[in-house]
Design a protein around this motif. Structure first.
Motif, short mmCIF file in Angstrom:
data_model
loop_
_atom_site.label_atom_id
_atom_site.label_comp_id
_atom_site.label_asym_id
_atom_site.label_seq_id
_atom_site.Cartn_x
_atom_site.Cartn_y
_atom_site.Cartn_z
N LEU A 86 0.84 -1.20 0.00
CA LEU A 86 0.00 0.00 0.00
C LEU A 86 0.87 1.24 0.00
O LEU A 86 1.84 1.34 0.78
CB LEU A 86 -0.90 0.00 1.24
N VAL B 13 0.70 5.42 0.44
CA VAL B 13 -0.14 6.54 0.87
C VAL B 13 0.72 7.80 0.89
O VAL B 13 1.95 7.72 0.99
CB VAL B 13 -0.74 6.29 2.28
N TRP C 217 -2.84 7.80 7.54
CA TRP C 217 -2.42 6.40 7.43
C TRP C 217 -0.91 6.25 7.64
O TRP C 217 -0.46 5.19 8.08
CB TRP C 217 -2.77 5.85 6.05
N PRO D 47 -3.31 1.21 8.49
CA PRO D 47 -4.38 0.21 8.60
C PRO D 47 -3.77 -1.17 8.81
O PRO D 47 -2.61 -1.42 8.47
CB PRO D 47 -5.10 0.31 7.26
N GLU E 146 -10.35 -1.79 6.26
CA GLU E 146 -10.25 -0.41 6.74
C GLU E 146 -10.12 0.59 5.59
O GLU E 146 -10.28 1.80 5.80
CB GLU E 146 -9.05 -0.27 7.68
N LEU E 147 -9.83 0.09 4.39
CA LEU E 147 -9.67 0.98 3.23
C LEU E 147 -10.95 1.09 2.41
O LEU E 147 -10.95 1.74 1.35
CB LEU E 147 -8.54 0.46 2.33
N VAL F 191 -12.09 4.47 0.76
CA VAL F 191 -10.94 5.37 0.57
C VAL F 191 -10.70 5.56 -0.93
O VAL F 191 -10.84 4.63 -1.73
CB VAL F 191 -9.68 4.77 1.25
N PRO G 177 -11.58 -1.77 -4.47
CA PRO G 177 -11.13 -0.40 -4.21
C PRO G 177 -12.05 0.63 -4.85
O PRO G 177 -12.62 0.40 -5.92
CB PRO G 177 -9.73 -0.36 -4.85
#
Length: 296
Positions: free
Chosen positions: A169, A171, A177, A182, A187-188, A191, A219
């Motif tokens: 991941l 970010v 984050w 996470p 939890e994403l 997003v 996603p």
């Protein structure tokens, strides 16, 4: 007229006598004398005037000496060039590399090591995603590629597994984050994601989507980028988060924070060295062997 006879002739001229030349070329004097007579018969004129103290070149002999020297030099040069081509010491190699892997240490070692070992081979490097690489390999546009692919090479392509990568991941460093990462994909949910177009690398895209499907994760994509470097630059600009190959960490990208998640680590992303079947040359064979050694 044979090259061997020309070598004997040059030795006779440069030593000044048949006897001295026989010692130089390690041929018995009668045999050497016979070869000189055969050479004269072949060219149809006398090349050497014999006298008590040795030999003297005729006009034709002087002309042959110059030409014979040139011909033997050219033969030696041709043999050297053919040997270099046959052993992969000279030539040209076109390499495709996924953009993500241009900064990966093993790939850098491979390109640099190959250049140092084979300085007379022209190495052309093309930063291409896996899909375009496969097309160029099949069409003969490149000789070899470093690509993401599944466990079965497409028709007409031979491949060697270099390493197994996984997903990670990415970010922005300004994101919360980055400080409180996470622990799972759930939890994403919701997003905003930056994603890649399927058309640019179908195998990679489908492998990732299939992995997410097994995890019941989809996603929320709001932006698209043409390749991983573009995607990461969009993440750094705060346009969203992204899931990219872990090899992306090798690229110097300010403004990005990478996070390992167990659910992403389990997504196997095999990296292959691929080339067209039947297209093996000494230059390519040397490259393949070096890649295998470096990635072992």
């Amino acid at each position: 007229m044979e090259f061997r006879q020309l070598e004997y002739f040059i030795a006779v001229v440069e030593t000044g006598s048949i006897s001295a030349a026989s010692r130089k070329v390690h041929v018995a004097q009668p045999a050497l004398t016979r070869q000189m007579r055969l050479l004269e018969e072949d060219v149809g004129t006398r090349l050497l005037d014999r006298h008590a103290r040795g030999i003297r070149l005729t006009v034709a002999g002087r002309a042959l000496y110059g030409e014979a020297t040139r011909m033997l030099d050219e033969r030696a040069d041709l043999k050297t060039r053919l040997l270099a081509l046959g052993s992969g010491q000279t030539g040209k190699l076109s390499l495709g590399v996924t953009v993500t892997h241009l900064w990966v240490p093993e790939v850098a070692r491979l390109m640099g090591g190959y250049r140092r070992r084979y300085p007379h081979v022209a190495l052309d490097v093309f930063p291409l995603l896996s899909g375009p690489q496969l097309e160029k390999l099949q069409q003969g546009g490149i000789d070899v590629g470093i690509i993401y692919h599944d466990d079965h090479a497409p028709s007409g392509i031979k491949a060697h597994l270099l390493q197994r990568d996984h997903l990670i991941l990415a970010v922005p460093t300004t994101s919360s984050w980055a400080q409180l990462p996470p622990t799972n994909l759930a939890e994403l949910a919701g997003v905003e994601f930056v994603w890649g177009y399927r058309s640019i690398s179908p195998v990679y895209h489908d492998r990732v989507v299939a992995h997410f499907s097994r995890l019941n994760f989809e996603p929320h994509v709001v932006q698209y980028g043409a390749d991983n470097i573009t995607i990461l630059s969009m993440v750094a600009a705060g346009l969203g988060v992204a899931i990219v190959p872990a090899a992306s960490r090798s690229h110097p990208m300010p403004g990005i924070h990478f996070i390992e998640l167990d659910e992403l680590t389990t997504c196997d992303m095999p990296l292959w060295l691929a080339w067209r079947i039947g297209n093996i040359t000494p230059v390519l064979d040397n490259f393949i062997q070096m890649a295998v050694d470096i990635f072992e």
